[in-house]
Scaffold this motif. Structure first.
Motif, PDB file in Angstrom:
ATOM      1  N   ARG A  83       4.860   1.699  -5.885  1.00  0.00           N
ATOM      2  CA  ARG A  83       5.085   2.424  -4.633  1.00  0.00           C
ATOM      3  C   ARG A  83       3.855   2.282  -3.743  1.00  0.00           C
ATOM      4  O   ARG A  83       2.741   2.086  -4.244  1.00  0.00           O
ATOM      5  CB  ARG A  83       5.345   3.913  -4.889  1.00  0.00           C
ATOM      6  N   PRO A  84       4.021   2.394  -2.436  1.00  0.00           N
ATOM      7  CA  PRO A  84       2.876   2.192  -1.530  1.00  0.00           C
ATOM      8  C   PRO A  84       1.709   3.127  -1.819  1.00  0.00           C
ATOM      9  O   PRO A  84       0.564   2.681  -1.956  1.00  0.00           O
ATOM     10  CB  PRO A  84       3.487   2.447  -0.143  1.00  0.00           C
ATOM     11  N   ALA A  85       1.964   4.438  -1.905  1.00  0.00           N
ATOM     12  CA  ALA A  85       0.855   5.377  -2.096  1.00  0.00           C
ATOM     13  C   ALA A  85       0.253   5.260  -3.492  1.00  0.00           C
ATOM     14  O   ALA A  85      -0.967   5.329  -3.660  1.00  0.00           O
ATOM     15  CB  ALA A  85       1.339   6.807  -1.843  1.00  0.00           C
ATOM     16  N   LEU A  86       1.089   5.074  -4.507  1.00  0.00           N
ATOM     17  CA  LEU A  86       0.578   4.953  -5.877  1.00  0.00           C
ATOM     18  C   LEU A  86      -0.255   3.687  -6.039  1.00  0.00           C
ATOM     19  O   LEU A  86      -1.310   3.708  -6.688  1.00  0.00           O
ATOM     20  CB  LEU A  86       1.740   4.959  -6.863  1.00  0.00           C
ATOM     21  N   ASP A  87       0.185   2.603  -5.430  1.00  0.00           N
ATOM     22  CA  ASP A  87      -0.602   1.367  -5.491  1.00  0.00           C
ATOM     23  C   ASP A  87      -1.936   1.538  -4.757  1.00  0.00           C
ATOM     24  O   ASP A  87      -2.978   1.049  -5.214  1.00  0.00           O
ATOM     25  CB  ASP A  87       0.189   0.207  -4.886  1.00  0.00           C
ATOM     26  N   ALA A  88      -1.892   2.227  -3.601  1.00  0.00           N
ATOM     27  CA  ALA A  88      -3.135   2.472  -2.855  1.00  0.00           C
ATOM     28  C   ALA A  88      -4.074   3.379  -3.650  1.00  0.00           C
ATOM     29  O   ALA A  88      -5.305   3.218  -3.611  1.00  0.00           O
ATOM     30  CB  ALA A  88      -2.814   3.093  -1.494  1.00  0.00           C
ATOM     31  N   LEU A  89      -3.502   4.338  -4.387  1.00  0.00           N
ATOM     32  CA  LEU A  89      -4.317   5.218  -5.226  1.00  0.00           C
ATOM     33  C   LEU A  89      -5.042   4.413  -6.307  1.00  0.00           C
ATOM     34  O   LEU A  89      -6.244   4.613  -6.546  1.00  0.00           O
ATOM     35  CB  LEU A  89      -3.416   6.273  -5.867  1.00  0.00           C
ATOM     36  N   ASN A  90      -4.356   3.484  -6.931  1.00  0.00           N
ATOM     37  CA  ASN A  90      -4.984   2.651  -7.959  1.00  0.00           C
ATOM     38  C   ASN A  90      -6.120   1.811  -7.385  1.00  0.00           C
ATOM     39  O   ASN A  90      -7.175   1.651  -8.002  1.00  0.00           O
ATOM     40  CB  ASN A  90      -3.935   1.741  -8.600  1.00  0.00           C
ATOM     41  N   ARG A  91      -5.877   1.261  -6.191  1.00  0.00           N
ATOM     42  CA  ARG A  91      -6.936   0.451  -5.565  1.00  0.00           C
ATOM     43  C   ARG A  91      -8.158   1.303  -5.234  1.00  0.00           C
ATOM     44  O   ARG A  91      -9.305   0.861  -5.386  1.00  0.00           O
ATOM     45  CB  ARG A  91      -6.395  -0.223  -4.298  1.00  0.00           C
ATOM     46  N   GLU A  92      -7.933   2.537  -4.791  1.00  0.00           N
ATOM     47  CA  GLU A  92      -9.053   3.413  -4.452  1.00  0.00           C
ATOM     48  C   GLU A  92      -9.846   3.805  -5.708  1.00  0.00           C
ATOM     49  O   GLU A  92     -11.080   3.902  -5.677  1.00  0.00           O
ATOM     50  CB  GLU A  92      -8.536   4.665  -3.745  1.00  0.00           C
ATOM     51  N   ILE A  93      -9.158   4.004  -6.816  1.00  0.00           N
ATOM     52  CA  ILE A  93      -9.847   4.332  -8.070  1.00  0.00           C
ATOM     53  C   ILE A  93     -10.748   3.174  -8.499  1.00  0.00           C
ATOM     54  O   ILE A  93     -11.891   3.374  -8.934  1.00  0.00           O
ATOM     55  CB  ILE A  93      -8.816   4.658  -9.162  1.00  0.00           C
ATOM     56  N   LEU A  94     -10.220   1.942  -8.384  1.00  0.00           N
ATOM     57  CA  LEU A  94     -11.014   0.777  -8.764  1.00  0.00           C
ATOM     58  C   LEU A  94     -12.174   0.536  -7.798  1.00  0.00           C
ATOM     59  O   LEU A  94     -13.214  -0.003  -8.184  1.00  0.00           O
ATOM     60  CB  LEU A  94     -10.119  -0.460  -8.826  1.00  0.00           C
ATOM     61  N   ARG A  95     -12.014   0.935  -6.550  1.00  0.00           N
ATOM     62  CA  ARG A  95     -13.054   0.682  -5.550  1.00  0.00           C
ATOM     63  C   ARG A  95     -14.190   1.692  -5.626  1.00  0.00           C
ATOM     64  O   ARG A  95     -15.370   1.335  -5.539  1.00  0.00           O
ATOM     65  CB  ARG A  95     -12.423   0.715  -4.152  1.00  0.00           C
ATOM     66  N   ASP A  96     -13.847   2.982  -5.788  1.00  0.00           N
ATOM     67  CA  ASP A  96     -14.840   4.053  -5.721  1.00  0.00           C
ATOM     68  C   ASP A  96     -15.074   4.615  -7.127  1.00  0.00           C
ATOM     69  O   ASP A  96     -14.199   5.288  -7.688  1.00  0.00           O
ATOM     70  CB  ASP A  96     -14.340   5.161  -4.779  1.00  0.00           C
TER      71      ASP A  96
END
Length: 663
Positions: A83-96
């Motif tokens: 899903r868009p928000a769940l995928d964005a959440l995963n990317r943010e976890i890996l980034r920060d």
């Protein structure tokens, strides 16, 4: 979600993120209240979290999936793990690396999986990244590498996700039963009212309360929604359309209404197509006209169950049914199924018929006769039945002419006329078999010119002279294989001798596979030699081959009369790059004017086209968005709408623009 990345250690109390999924309001609390809960929990835990109820409201209103610390999937199925928000959440976890907590109201806000284990795995992956999951009823600490998950947590998660997934099944059944009950009483089951009708709130006994505004939703006990006749001007226009359709095709009726500047039913609205929002053109089309004419509400009848959709339960006249293999496409995505008319739920509407029932029955027979055998069939994707596909052009507009079925055969019609629903160019057409036969005759005439024929025969004979004689080539192959067989036989004898002298099991095991390989190779070569010796050389001489090839040219035009040869003919036209450019002129016949073929140009090879061929988009939606001023429609100009195509966009030809004579 990528798990091959090495994640650095995270602080115990760093940055917090909020995630939730909303499936349309089937829960007790609102997203604003969820964010307020997350903010209070973050303050208790000493976690840095920046998110307010006002921000989540703006996020939902804007249609975005995430902003800052807020991640929200709006109206996305819980069984979709991408899903868009769940995928964005995963990317943010890996980034920060400072992200330490994720606040999720409940497990059903994270997922409603088809299989409970999918939800458990999703949680485990997030915890494996060093994240603490904070639910309203539980807190799950991070999992270290190699650490086994507590069995009690696994069992609890399985129970929760099984219950949340089961909710989707129960909800689908409840909705279908409710819609069946409403439809059997003549009430609507949702959606906008069709052209000429409006939504009204009524009581259980059918007494009208008031008209509802477009998009208004009312939940009131003992009240339902029905479609009732709308403004008189719309009903008068419907009656006019029905009268015209008795003698005029739907595309011509649409062209007539557009020329008068009458806006279509959805004029002024905005829609989404392929995820891109666009303005509705406001023009009439043939399909729109026939849909209005076939609306059962005109005879005061409501219908429900025309289509079945969904991935858990589907409509049937007796109630919800389980999904079957035929309800899914090859990519495992659910597809929409059109149900036969015998399975529809029909009921009497709560008003008198708009037009006499006899008139609608008579018109339905007329429309069915015009639709012929092509109604409900998919567009053809078989190039074997389209010999001149993308090789016939209308010289008036430069567009390719598309194959369409006609009178048991097919013909080529101007693509611009088809794709613009009759708004642009003219109904220029030519018989498909006749044009194919003409093109073959032109090829034959070109090749059988005395000078050309002599050059062709000379080239064929020279080509055959360069080719080795079949019998000589066969004898040469036999000698080569016999030499190879002798070499293999020698290697085999050497290997067999070494095998007999093997002094230990290891040596024997190393040599044995080689001996078996050489033995199999000997049998294969011997079989090939016998096969070549038994074969006979061709008795046809090179001169006879050339004469047969040239004689075939005399029969080229007759090939077009056999539908089984159309694929071969098309490949011939492709190899010689044959193209046909046709010119039409208006001819007065009795009371109407028609366009007839008046001439054209046929080219073979790299000869420049006599007219500039159209190279812009050919899709109907793309044509509506073009901004070329010279092609603006009178109706669009009258309505103040743009629908002219943009020729600067990348051309995308349609490969399936004509239906075939088969399902």
């Amino acid at each position: 979600m990528t798990r091959s990345v090495q994640i650095p250690s995270r602080p115990e109390r760093g940055r917090g993120l909020f995630y939730s999924r909303d499936s349309g309001g089937h829960h007790e609390q609102t997203p604003t209240q969820y964010v307020q809960w997350a903010s209070a929990e973050a303050e208790k835990l000493g976690v840095n979290f920046r998110g307010t109820g006002m921000q989540i409201d703006r996020l939902i209103a804007s249609g975005q999936s995430h902003h800052g610390d807020l991640f929200f999937d709006n109206s996305v199925g819980g069984n979709q793990l991408k899903r868009p928000a769940l995928d964005a959440l995963n990317r943010e976890i890996l980034r920060d690396r400072n992200v330490s907590h994720i606040f999720i109201p409940r497990r059903d806000r994270l997922a409603r999986p088809d299989h409970a284990v999918d939800g458990v795995v999703l949680e485990k992956e997030l915890r494996g990244l060093g994240i603490t999951l904070v639910f309203m009823n539980a807190t799950l600490v991070p999992l270290r590498r190699g650490q086994r998950q507590n069995v009690g947590e696994v069992i609890t998660a399985c129970i929760d996700y099984e219950a949340s997934g089961k909710f989707r099944d129960e909800l689908a059944e409840k909705m279908l039963y409710a819609q069946l009950q409403l439809a059997s009483k003549g009430f609507t089951t949702g959606g906008r009212a069709p052209f000429g009708f409006r939504r009204h709130l009524v009581r259980d006994d059918g007494a009208a309360v008031r008209q509802l505004a477009d998009g208004e939703i009312v939940r009131q006990k003992g009240h339902h929604v029905v479609w009732l006749p709308g403004p008189d001007e719309e009903l008068d226009l419907i009656r006019r359309i029905l009268k015209l359709l008795e003698t005029v095709p739907a595309s011509r009726v649409a062209k007539m209404l557009n020329s008068e500047g009458i806006p279509s039913p959805d004029a002024g609205r905005r829609r989404k197509g392929l995820g891109v929002e666009h303005a509705v053109s406001g023009l009439w089309h043939g399909t729109m006209i026939t849909n209005i004419a076939r609306n059962p509400l005109l005879r005061a009848t409501t219908s429900y169950g025309r289509r079945s959709m969904g991935d858990r339960r589907r409509f049937s006249p007796s109630g919800p049914r389980l999904v079957e293999d035929g309800d899914f496409r090859e990519d495992e995505k659910p597809k929409v199924i059109r149900n036969p008319g015998s399975e529809w739920i029909n009921a009497n509407a709560r008003f008198e018929p708009i037009v006499p029932v006899e008139q609608t029955d008579h018109l339905s027979k007329i429309l069915d006769g015009r639709a012929g055998t092509q109604k409900g069939k998919p567009r053809s994707r078989d190039p074997e039945k389209n010999p001149l596909g993308a090789r016939v052009f209308d010289m008036e507009c430069g567009w390719p002419m598309y194959r369409v079925p006609y009178a048991g055969s097919f013909r080529y019609t101007c693509g611009y006329y088809q794709q613009s629903h009759g708004e642009c160019c003219d109904h220029n057409h030519v018989g498909g078999p006749l044009l194919t036969k003409f093109a073959l005759a032109a090829v034959r005439q070109r090749l059988l010119d005395p000078a050309m024929r002599e050059r062709l025969v000379a080239k064929l004979r020279a080509k055959l002279a360069e080719t080795p004689d079949a019998d000589t080539d066969r004898l040469r192959q036999i000698e080569q294989k016999r030499g190879t067989l002798a070499d293999v036989e020698q290697h085999y004898q050497t290997a067999a001798g070494n095998l007999a002298l093997a002094s230990c099991p290891e040596t024997f095991a190393a040599i044995e596979p080689r001996v078996k390989e050489l033995a199999a190779r000997k049998l294969q070569l011997a079989s090939e030699i016998v096969s070549l010796e038994n074969s006979q050389a061709s008795t046809i001489t090179p001169h006879e081959s050339v004469d047969a090839a040239v004689a075939l040219l005399d029969h080229l035009p007759t090939l077009a009369e056999d539908p089984e040869n159309l694929g071969s003919i098309g490949r011939l036209f492709q190899q010689i790059d044959l193209q046909v450019f046709l010119r039409f002129q208006s001819v007065r016949k009795m009371k109407r004017t028609v366009n007839q073929l008046s001439g054209g140009i046929l080219t073979i090879g790299a000869i420049p086209a006599p007219v500039e061929k159209y190279a812009g988009p050919t899709g109907r939606r793309a044509l509506k968005t073009r901004q070329t001023a010279e092609n603006e429609s009178p109706a669009a100009e009258a309505a103040g709408l743009d629908f002219t195509p943009d020729s600067a966009r990348t051309a995308k030809l349609l490969g399936n623009v004509s239906r075939d004579d088969r399902i």
